[in-house]
Design an enzyme around this catalytic site. Structure first.
Site, PDB file in Angstrom:
ATOM      1  N   TYR A  61       0.981  -1.248  -0.129  1.00 55.30           N
ATOM      2  CA  TYR A  61       0.107   0.178   0.211  1.00 55.30           C
ATOM      3  C   TYR A  61       0.897   1.428   0.112  1.00 55.30           C
ATOM      4  O   TYR A  61       1.386   1.639   1.062  1.00 55.30           O
ATOM      5  CB  TYR A  61      -0.892   0.010   1.164  1.00 55.30           C
ATOM      6  CG  TYR A  61      -1.606   0.884   1.429  1.00 55.30           C
ATOM      7  CD1 TYR A  61      -2.486   1.796   0.328  1.00 55.30           C
ATOM      8  CD2 TYR A  61      -2.031   1.603   2.555  1.00 55.30           C
ATOM      9  CE1 TYR A  61      -3.230   2.726   0.182  1.00 55.30           C
ATOM     10  CE2 TYR A  61      -2.845   3.139   2.552  1.00 55.30           C
ATOM     11  CZ  TYR A  61      -3.472   3.568   1.720  1.00 55.30           C
ATOM     12  OH  TYR A  61      -4.101   4.440   1.709  1.00 55.30           O
ATOM     13  N   ASP A 101      -2.333  -1.555  -3.977  1.00 56.12           N
ATOM     14  CA  ASP A 101      -2.536  -0.072  -4.293  1.00 56.12           C
ATOM     15  C   ASP A 101      -1.373   0.649  -4.350  1.00 56.12           C
ATOM     16  O   ASP A 101      -0.657   1.014  -3.313  1.00 56.12           O
ATOM     17  CB  ASP A 101      -3.584   0.569  -3.338  1.00 56.12           C
ATOM     18  CG  ASP A 101      -3.777   2.072  -3.467  1.00 56.12           C
ATOM     19  OD1 ASP A 101      -3.388   2.587  -4.482  1.00 56.12           O
ATOM     20  OD2 ASP A 101      -4.755   2.577  -2.556  1.00 56.12           O
TER      21      ASP A 101
END
Length: 251
Positions: free
Chosen positions: A105, A144
């Site tokens: 992330y 992400d």
């Protein structure tokens, strides 16, 4: 092997929706999460047949990652071996006999790029970490990554050129990563496909209008290119401001 990656934007919240149904339906070998936003002990997931790996941020209710794996890893690494950068629970690496699986992330550069310097420091350290892994065996990176690499990867590129996720600096870091021997699996199989995104703002009916960004990725070592069978973005699945992404690889 089937891999799923999903920024759930708060696992406790999405568990009240259809997360478990999606998890069961996908029946992935590896199910990777980003932005779990919880601390150890705040959820107790019953996932028969899966080993659970968690990395939590020091800050409560912030960031965090997880991987649920059908096959136990040889070892798990939490973070990127950087004392300055490893306080936000952003990375988990699982080692297997023939590959490393990394879920990430990436830090958001935030409004007016106020955290861009931290982001760029992260990018440099993270690439060095990936290259060290890749020197040992191939890497599958998912998560992400908080950047739309090319104009094709977001709906409104003209008005976002100086915003977090589409700044010149962030896009160049993605180019540098790929040039270092890595493949964007979705673009490898779908080089010209438009209008396929993985994140939509909650504002302005963005998802209804498909005004989105492709900021979630499966990236592999180049040596695995011929192993990539499917790379898809599961836009029909709701529950978060991101949708899940899928990789199927003949490993």
């Amino acid at each position: 092997m089937k891999f799923i990656s999903w920024n759930v934007n708060g696992l406790r919240a999405i568990l009240k929706k259809d997360f478990m149904s999606v998890f069961a339906e996908q029946d992935a070998d590896f199910f990777c999460l980003q932005e779990t936003k919880l601390q150890e002990g705040q959820v107790n997931l019953n996932l028969p047949g899966y080993v659970q790996y968690w990395n939590y941020a020091d800050k409560k209710g912030y960031s965090g990652t997880a991987i649920f794996a059908k096959v136990p890893a040889i070892r798990a690494i939490y973070g990127i071996n950087n004392e300055t950068l490893d306080h936000e629970g952003r990375v988990i690496t699982l080692e297997y006999p023939t590959f490393f699986l990394v879920t990430c992330y990436t830090p958001n550069s935030q409004t007016k790029l106020k955290r861009l310097s931290f982001r760029l420091e992260w990018e440099t350290a993270f690439l060095a970490y990936l290259q060290a892994l890749d020197s040992q065996k191939p890497v599958i990176l998912c998560g992400d990554l908080n950047v739309a690499h090319k104009k094709i990867d977001l709906k409104n590129w003209r008005t976002n050129q100086h915003n977090a996720g589409f700044s010149a600096e962030e896009r160049q870091k993605m180019s540098t990563l790929l040039a270092a021997g890595f493949t964007d699996s979705f673009r490898y199989l779908h080089p010209d496909e438009t209008g396929i995104y993985s994140w939509w703002s909650y504002r302005f009916h963005a998802r209804d209008n498909n005004a989105g960004w492709r900021i979630d990725y499966f990236i592999t070592s180049n040596i695995l290119q011929d192993k990539i069978v499917t790379a898809a973005i599961l836009t029909h699945i709701y529950g978060s401001d991101h949708c899940p992404i899928l990789l199927e690889a003949a490993l």
